[in-house]
Write a protein that holds these residues in place. Structure first.
Motif, mmCIF file in Angstrom:
data_model
loop_
_atom_site.group_PDB
_atom_site.id
_atom_site.type_symbol
_atom_site.label_atom_id
_atom_site.label_comp_id
_atom_site.label_asym_id
_atom_site.label_seq_id
_atom_site.Cartn_x
_atom_site.Cartn_y
_atom_site.Cartn_z
ATOM 1 N N ASP A 142 0.838 -1.212 0.000
ATOM 2 C CA ASP A 142 0.000 0.000 0.000
ATOM 3 C C ASP A 142 0.867 1.253 0.000
ATOM 4 O O ASP A 142 0.570 2.226 -0.715
ATOM 5 C CB ASP A 142 -0.927 0.004 1.228
ATOM 6 C CG ASP A 142 -1.994 -1.079 1.173
ATOM 7 O OD1 ASP A 142 -2.228 -1.628 0.074
ATOM 8 O OD2 ASP A 142 -2.587 -1.377 2.228
ATOM 9 N N GLU A 143 1.933 1.232 0.814
ATOM 10 C CA GLU A 143 2.830 2.401 0.887
ATOM 11 C C GLU A 143 3.516 2.641 -0.449
ATOM 12 O O GLU A 143 3.620 3.788 -0.909
ATOM 13 C CB GLU A 143 3.874 2.175 1.985
ATOM 14 C CG GLU A 143 3.303 2.205 3.400
ATOM 15 C CD GLU A 143 4.254 1.636 4.451
ATOM 16 O OE1 GLU A 143 3.961 1.802 5.645
ATOM 17 O OE2 GLU A 143 5.286 1.026 4.064
ATOM 18 N N LEU A 144 3.960 1.567 -1.074
ATOM 19 C CA LEU A 144 4.637 1.684 -2.364
ATOM 20 C C LEU A 144 3.675 2.204 -3.431
ATOM 21 O O LEU A 144 4.011 3.125 -4.190
ATOM 22 C CB LEU A 144 5.203 0.328 -2.784
ATOM 23 C CG LEU A 144 5.842 0.255 -4.172
ATOM 24 C CD1 LEU A 144 7.036 1.192 -4.279
ATOM 25 C CD2 LEU A 144 6.256 -1.174 -4.505
ATOM 26 N N ALA A 145 2.474 1.629 -3.497
ATOM 27 C CA ALA A 145 1.484 2.054 -4.491
ATOM 28 C C ALA A 145 1.132 3.535 -4.320
ATOM 29 O O ALA A 145 0.967 4.265 -5.309
ATOM 30 C CB ALA A 145 0.227 1.187 -4.389
ATOM 31 N N TRP A 184 11.982 10.346 0.414
ATOM 32 C CA TRP A 184 11.251 9.335 -0.353
ATOM 33 C C TRP A 184 10.299 8.588 0.571
ATOM 34 O O TRP A 184 10.434 8.602 1.791
ATOM 35 C CB TRP A 184 12.210 8.303 -0.930
ATOM 36 C CG TRP A 184 13.278 8.800 -1.824
ATOM 37 C CD1 TRP A 184 13.423 10.043 -2.367
ATOM 38 C CD2 TRP A 184 14.407 8.037 -2.290
ATOM 39 N NE1 TRP A 184 14.539 10.107 -3.136
ATOM 40 C CE2 TRP A 184 15.166 8.885 -3.112
ATOM 41 C CE3 TRP A 184 14.821 6.731 -2.106
ATOM 42 C CZ2 TRP A 184 16.333 8.469 -3.748
ATOM 43 C CZ3 TRP A 184 15.988 6.301 -2.732
ATOM 44 C CH2 TRP A 184 16.732 7.161 -3.539
ATOM 45 N N GLY A 185 9.377 7.872 -0.031
ATOM 46 C CA GLY A 185 8.607 6.903 0.720
ATOM 47 C C GLY A 185 9.516 5.766 1.160
ATOM 48 O O GLY A 185 10.550 5.505 0.531
ATOM 49 N N TYR A 186 9.144 5.095 2.256
ATOM 50 C CA TYR A 186 10.009 4.031 2.784
ATOM 51 C C TYR A 186 9.167 2.933 3.412
ATOM 52 O O TYR A 186 8.218 3.211 4.159
ATOM 53 C CB TYR A 186 10.967 4.606 3.836
ATOM 54 C CG TYR A 186 11.856 3.578 4.499
ATOM 55 C CD1 TYR A 186 12.889 2.958 3.797
ATOM 56 C CD2 TYR A 186 11.663 3.226 5.838
ATOM 57 C CE1 TYR A 186 13.715 2.017 4.406
ATOM 58 C CE2 TYR A 186 12.484 2.284 6.458
ATOM 59 C CZ TYR A 186 13.506 1.690 5.737
ATOM 60 O OH TYR A 186 14.306 0.756 6.339
ATOM 61 N N SER A 187 9.510 1.684 3.092
ATOM 62 C CA SER A 187 8.858 0.519 3.703
ATOM 63 C C SER A 187 9.941 -0.441 4.169
ATOM 64 O O SER A 187 10.968 -0.602 3.500
ATOM 65 C CB SER A 187 7.948 -0.196 2.691
ATOM 66 O OG SER A 187 6.961 0.686 2.209
#
Length: 357
Positions: free
Chosen positions: A31-34, A181-184
């Motif tokens: 979900d975070e990546l999308a 950036w986004g991060y997971s």
């Protein structure tokens, strides 16, 4: 060179044919990546070997394909492209998918989903709406600024990049923080079992033994155990020269044991034979440290003290073991002529990941 012009004759609605289920950790990361990709924001996915990184990518790629965007999945290793291509064909149906690597046939049509080795990105300019760099820490990409520039040139100016790796470099982690950036992060394998922890076993003067046409006893015993238990195995060696000296000694134990390296034209076929249980084991250089999944495979590193085996390489090699839900454990042994800091770092990092809830 491919530029950002549309060469497809017709646009087919993509059909998503994956029926698996994500774990809660995978779903959160997916979900975070999308969300990042939808916002044209770069994203770093850090997930342990065997966490199911490919499955985590599916939702973001599907959303992009539905929006008629062109997606590129780039990786430094041919073996990863060969592993991913049939999986992506199975999941994303009714669209054109290309796999480009050294020696692959050139396709005259520019597909909507393209899997490439990073060297093949030199063919493209301003061509992709979404870029995924899988195994973003792998050699040669992480050391070659020309390949990093090729990623930037191949994508459109505002296209987001998703970096995917189990062992991100400090440079990549710092860039993620600095540029927001986004991060997971996922510290667990998809099946919930801990990562196999490598054991250290001394193998004094292994190079001299091979040069004298002798098999070190501990290594001989390890191979015999694998054969008796009918377990496929990979044995990593630090150089092609040492591997070629050792291969005939292993073949005296079992004739189907073969060796592979980066210039081996039959590498793809030999790996497939191991996967299909037509071959018992392979000797290999670091070329197979990632991008290969063999059910119930057992792994040994001969000469784990050699500088070619960095901590990230040793973590990736260890990550070949226990990936299958039916075989979540297995043996990973570092045969050495003295324990190095890199060996300690690799084992400590694996144990640290196992400590996360």
């Amino acid at each position: 060179m491919w530029k950002g012009t549309d060469t497809r004759k017709q646009k087919s609605p993509v059909q998503f044919a994956w029926t698996g289920n994500l774990t809660p950790h995978q779903q959160k990361a997916a979900d975070e990546l999308a969300q990042s990709i939808a916002q044209n924001r770069n994203h770093l996915l850090e997930a342990v070997c065997g966490a199911g990184k490919t499955e985590i990518l599916f939702a973001a790629i599907y959303d992009s394909l539905k929006a008629d965007k062109r997606v590129c999945v780039a990786t430094p290793r041919t073996d990863v492209v060969l592993e991913l291509y049939p999986r992506f064909q199975q999941v994303f149906q009714k669209i054109s998918i290309d796999a480009l690597y050294g020696g692959a046939e050139n396709n005259a049509e520019f597909a909507q989903l393209v899997l490439v080795t990073t060297h093949q990105l030199y063919r493209f300019e301003n061509a992709f709406d979404v870029m995924v760099v899988d195994e973003a820490d792998a050699f040669p990409y992480t050391y070659d600024e020309a390949l990093q520039r090729a990623v930037m040139k191949a994508k459109k100016a505002d296209a987001p990049i998703a970096f995917v790796t189990a062992t991100p470099s400090n440079k990549l982690l710092n860039q993620q923080r600095k540029e927001n950036w986004g991060y997971s992060f996922i510290a667990r394998r998809f099946h919930g079992h801990p990562l196999p922890v490598p054991r250290f076993l001394s193998l004094w003067n292994y190079e001299k033994a091979f040069q004298k046409n002798k098999m070190p006893q501990k290594l001989h015993t390890w191979v015999k155990q694998r054969l008796q238990q009918n377990e496929p195995f990979l044995i990593f060696l630090p150089t092609i020269e040492l591997m070629e000296q050792a291969t005939p000694l292993f073949q005296k134990i079992e004739s189907t044991i073969e060796s592979v390296h980066s210039e081996d034209p039959d590498r793809k076929e030999k790996v497939l034979q191991l996967r299909n249980e037509q071959r018992t084991g392979l000797l290999t250089t670091t070329i197979l440290e990632r991008g290969i999944t063999i059910k119930n495979v057992q792994v040994a590193v001969v000469g784990a003290d050699n500088p070619v085996f960095t901590s990230s390489a040793l973590i990736q090699i260890s990550g070949r073991v226990g990936r299958n839900v039916q075989y979540p454990t297995g043996d990973i042994v570092f045969f050495h002529h003295g324990i190095t800091m890199e060996m300690d770092r690799a084992r400590n990092k694996i144990m640290e990941m196992n400590s996360y809830e």
